[in-house]
Design a protein around this motif. Structure first.
Motif, PDB file in Angstrom:
ATOM      1  N   TYR A  17       0.842  -1.204   0.000  1.00 14.10           N
ATOM      2  CA  TYR A  17       0.000   0.000   0.000  1.00 14.10           C
ATOM      3  C   TYR A  17       0.874   1.249   0.000  1.00 14.10           C
ATOM      4  CZ  TYR A  17      -3.582  -3.218   1.717  1.00 14.10           C
ATOM      5  OH  TYR A  17      -4.423  -4.268   1.874  1.00 14.10           O
ATOM      6  N   ASN A  42      -5.963  10.191  -7.825  1.00 11.76           N
ATOM      7  CA  ASN A  42      -6.914   9.110  -7.554  1.00 11.76           C
ATOM      8  C   ASN A  42      -6.218   7.849  -7.062  1.00 11.76           C
ATOM      9  OD1 ASN A  42      -9.479   9.995  -7.779  1.00 11.76           O
ATOM     10  ND2 ASN A  42      -9.990   8.801  -9.576  1.00 11.76           N
ATOM     11  N   ILE A  43      -5.018   7.558  -7.599  1.00 16.51           N
ATOM     12  CA  ILE A  43      -4.266   6.396  -7.125  1.00 16.51           C
ATOM     13  C   ILE A  43      -3.909   6.571  -5.645  1.00 16.51           C
ATOM     14  CG2 ILE A  43      -2.062   5.193  -7.351  1.00 16.51           C
ATOM     15  CD1 ILE A  43      -2.273   5.659 -10.340  1.00 16.51           C
ATOM     16  N   THR A  46      -7.080   5.975  -3.550  1.00 14.51           N
ATOM     17  CA  THR A  46      -7.487   4.574  -3.419  1.00 14.51           C
ATOM     18  C   THR A  46      -6.514   3.789  -2.545  1.00 14.51           C
ATOM     19  OG1 THR A  46      -6.528   4.280  -5.594  1.00 14.51           O
ATOM     20  CG2 THR A  46      -8.897   4.258  -5.458  1.00 14.51           C
ATOM     21  N   ALA A  47      -5.225   4.201  -2.544  1.00 12.73           N
ATOM     22  CA  ALA A  47      -4.266   3.516  -1.663  1.00 12.73           C
ATOM     23  C   ALA A  47      -4.632   3.738  -0.203  1.00 12.73           C
ATOM     24  CB  ALA A  47      -2.851   4.006  -1.940  1.00 12.73           C
ATOM     25  N   ILE A  49      -7.672   4.452   0.942  1.00 11.19           N
ATOM     26  CA  ILE A  49      -8.919   3.729   1.202  1.00 11.19           C
ATOM     27  C   ILE A  49      -8.628   2.248   1.421  1.00 11.19           C
ATOM     28  CG2 ILE A  49     -11.116   3.089   0.177  1.00 11.19           C
ATOM     29  CD1 ILE A  49     -11.085   5.763  -1.275  1.00 11.19           C
ATOM     30  N   LEU A  50      -7.714   1.700   0.610  1.00  9.44           N
ATOM     31  CA  LEU A  50      -7.318   0.295   0.741  1.00  9.44           C
ATOM     32  C   LEU A  50      -6.736   0.027   2.128  1.00  9.44           C
ATOM     33  CD1 LEU A  50      -7.280  -2.109  -1.101  1.00  9.44           C
ATOM     34  CD2 LEU A  50      -5.060  -1.440  -1.886  1.00  9.44           C
ATOM     35  N   VAL A  53      -9.626  -0.002   4.704  1.00  9.65           N
ATOM     36  CA  VAL A  53     -10.476  -1.186   4.634  1.00  9.65           C
ATOM     37  C   VAL A  53      -9.741  -2.397   5.186  1.00  9.65           C
ATOM     38  CG1 VAL A  53     -11.602  -2.754   3.026  1.00  9.65           C
ATOM     39  CG2 VAL A  53     -11.945  -0.344   2.793  1.00  9.65           C
ATOM     40  N   SER A  54      -8.426  -2.473   4.926  1.00 10.37           N
ATOM     41  CA  SER A  54      -7.675  -3.635   5.416  1.00 10.37           C
ATOM     42  C   SER A  54      -7.567  -3.632   6.935  1.00 10.37           C
ATOM     43  CB  SER A  54      -6.293  -3.671   4.788  1.00 10.37           C
ATOM     44  OG  SER A  54      -5.455  -2.753   5.434  1.00 10.37           O
ATOM     45  N   HIS A  91     -15.499   0.396   6.380  1.00  5.93           N
ATOM     46  CA  HIS A  91     -16.149   0.294   5.069  1.00  5.93           C
ATOM     47  C   HIS A  91     -17.058   1.489   4.832  1.00  5.93           C
ATOM     48  CE1 HIS A  91     -15.965  -4.389   5.406  1.00  5.93           C
ATOM     49  NE2 HIS A  91     -14.795  -3.821   5.560  1.00  5.93           N
ATOM     50  N   MET A  94     -15.163   4.682   4.244  1.00  8.37           N
ATOM     51  CA  MET A  94     -14.474   4.741   2.954  1.00  8.37           C
ATOM     52  C   MET A  94     -15.444   4.814   1.789  1.00  8.37           C
ATOM     53  SD  MET A  94     -11.525   5.169   3.614  1.00  8.37           S
ATOM     54  CE  MET A  94     -11.803   5.879   5.199  1.00  8.37           C
ATOM     55  N   LEU A  95     -16.699   4.359   2.009  1.00  7.27           N
ATOM     56  CA  LEU A  95     -17.747   4.538   1.000  1.00  7.27           C
ATOM     57  C   LEU A  95     -17.942   6.024   0.728  1.00  7.27           C
ATOM     58  CD1 LEU A  95     -19.337   2.255  -0.209  1.00  7.27           C
ATOM     59  CD2 LEU A  95     -21.164   2.741   1.339  1.00  7.27           C
ATOM     60  N   ILE A  98     -14.997   7.376  -1.328  1.00  9.70           N
ATOM     61  CA  ILE A  98     -15.045   7.057  -2.766  1.00  9.70           C
ATOM     62  C   ILE A  98     -15.945   8.046  -3.499  1.00  9.70           C
ATOM     63  CG2 ILE A  98     -15.867   5.368  -4.432  1.00  9.70           C
ATOM     64  CD1 ILE A  98     -14.994   3.197  -2.598  1.00  9.70           C
TER      65      ILE A  98
ATOM     66  N   PHE B  33      -6.437   2.963 -16.178  1.00 10.40           N
ATOM     67  CA  PHE B  33      -6.993   3.401 -14.900  1.00 10.40           C
ATOM     68  C   PHE B  33      -8.303   2.672 -14.591  1.00 10.40           C
ATOM     69  CE2 PHE B  33      -9.301   6.543 -12.301  1.00 10.40           C
ATOM     70  CZ  PHE B  33      -8.481   6.471 -11.201  1.00 10.40           C
ATOM     71  N   TYR B  36      -7.288  -0.644 -13.347  1.00 10.33           N
ATOM     72  CA  TYR B  36      -6.818  -0.449 -11.967  1.00 10.33           C
ATOM     73  C   TYR B  36      -7.991  -0.424 -11.000  1.00 10.33           C
ATOM     74  CZ  TYR B  36      -5.039   2.319  -8.046  1.00 10.33           C
ATOM     75  OH  TYR B  36      -4.733   2.779  -6.808  1.00 10.33           O
ATOM     76  N   MET B  40      -8.975  -3.072  -8.047  1.00  8.85           N
ATOM     77  CA  MET B  40      -9.160  -2.585  -6.689  1.00  8.85           C
ATOM     78  C   MET B  40     -10.476  -3.092  -6.113  1.00  8.85           C
ATOM     79  SD  MET B  40      -7.169  -0.926  -4.950  1.00  8.85           S
ATOM     80  CE  MET B  40      -6.292   0.563  -5.049  1.00  8.85           C
ATOM     81  N   TRP B  44     -11.211  -5.480  -2.768  1.00  5.38           N
ATOM     82  CA  TRP B  44     -12.138  -5.196  -1.671  1.00  5.38           C
ATOM     83  C   TRP B  44     -13.138  -6.317  -1.497  1.00  5.38           C
ATOM     84  CZ3 TRP B  44     -12.062   0.336  -3.679  1.00  5.38           C
ATOM     85  CH2 TRP B  44     -11.102   1.051  -2.983  1.00  5.38           C
ATOM     86  N   MET B  47     -11.462  -8.819   0.549  1.00  5.09           N
ATOM     87  CA  MET B  47     -11.356  -8.412   1.955  1.00  5.09           C
ATOM     88  C   MET B  47     -12.686  -8.429   2.691  1.00  5.09           C
ATOM     89  SD  MET B  47      -8.848  -5.252   2.141  1.00  5.09           S
ATOM     90  CE  MET B  47      -7.208  -5.349   1.527  1.00  5.09           C
ATOM     91  N   ASP B  51     -19.844  -3.800   0.088  1.00  4.78           N
ATOM     92  CA  ASP B  51     -20.490  -2.527  -0.266  1.00  4.78           C
ATOM     93  C   ASP B  51     -19.496  -1.593  -0.938  1.00  4.78           C
ATOM     94  OD1 ASP B  51     -19.141  -2.570   2.082  1.00  4.78           O
ATOM     95  OD2 ASP B  51     -20.524  -1.287   3.187  1.00  4.78           O
ATOM     96  N   VAL B  52     -18.270  -1.539  -0.386  1.00  9.40           N
ATOM     97  CA  VAL B  52     -17.228  -0.716  -1.003  1.00  9.40           C
ATOM     98  C   VAL B  52     -16.891  -1.260  -2.386  1.00  9.40           C
ATOM     99  CG1 VAL B  52     -14.926   0.214  -0.681  1.00  9.40           C
ATOM    100  CG2 VAL B  52     -16.324  -0.230   1.282  1.00  9.40           C
TER     101      VAL B  52
END
Lengths: 134, 81
Positions: A17, A42-43, A46-47, A49-50, A53-54, A91, A94-95, A98, B33, B36, B40, B44, B47, B51-52
């Motif tokens: 990440y 955006n990358i 999302t990193a 957000i990842l 979530v993890s 979750h 992070m929703l 997004i 993209f 990508y 992603m 999720w 994981m 919902d995400v």
């Protein structure tokens, strides 16, 4: 030394990440084209957000959806153990992130189109030259 | 989370991110993209954040790509870096 390697291998997802986040940061700083910068942004998002979530993940836990009886009526409802479910709080947070990120992306694209109509370029160095001419 | 799937998908995600910012065609950037974002979404779903995952599939891989392609067609497709 072996403990250090073990630690790195055990937490491999966090290292990946961080690599992803740094790719986004590099694109935001070093790329010359405005659209490439936006893709980098955006990358980066999302990193992050990842990563969040993890955090909510648990080993051996199931999806955060209640199974079987919903327990609404009487005493025979199933008892809900929170430890058996993946934590849904990251979750939900992070929703929102997004949706915010896609709104930001749309506004930034509209601004890019306006910049292109006025200056006929999206390259940052050419934009600087055109701006300094005026 | 099955760790081989996680690791393989993460590797593809990093590959797509690097390719999206290095390719010299902005339409190629848009498609990479999109790939990508879809990978992603897969990550999720693995994981347990369903919902995400489906929000990302519709919003990230769908709407963002449409925005990017529309903006590329209204501006220039070529870039220097």
């Amino acid at each position: 030394m072996t403990e250090l390697v073990g630690l790195i291998v055990a937490k491999y997802n966090f290292w990946l990440y961080i690599i992803l986040m740094m790719i986004g940061l590099y694109a935001m700083i070093a790329k010359n084209n405005l659209m490439k910068k936006l893709v980098g942004m955006n990358i980066f998002q999302t990193a992050i957000i990842l990563f969040y979530v993890s955090i909510g993940y648990k080993h051996g836990a199931t999806l955060p959806i209640i199974q079987g009886d919903h327990g609404g009526h009487g005493t025979h409802g199933a008892v809900i153990h929170a430890a058996e479910y993946i934590n849904p709080l990251p979750h939900v947070l992070m929703l929102t992130a997004i949706v915010v990120s896609v709104a930001t992306f749309g506004v930034a694209m509209a601004l890019c189109v306006r910049v292109y109509r006025r200056y006929q370029t999206l390259e940052e160095d050419e934009l600087r030259i055109r701006l300094s001419e005026k | 989370m099955l760790w081989p799937i996680d690791l393989i998908v993460l590797t593809f995600v990093i590959f797509c991110a690097v390719a999206a910012i290095t390719v010299k065609d902005l339409l190629g950037t848009a498609i990479l993209f999109s790939a990508y974002s879809f990978l992603m979404c897969l990550l999720w779903a693995v994981m347990g954040a369903v919902d995400v995952a489906f929000t990302e599939a519709s919003v990230g891989a769908g709407v963002s790509t449409v925005f990017l392609v529309a903006a590329v067609f209204r501006t220039s497709r070529r870039t220097k870096d």
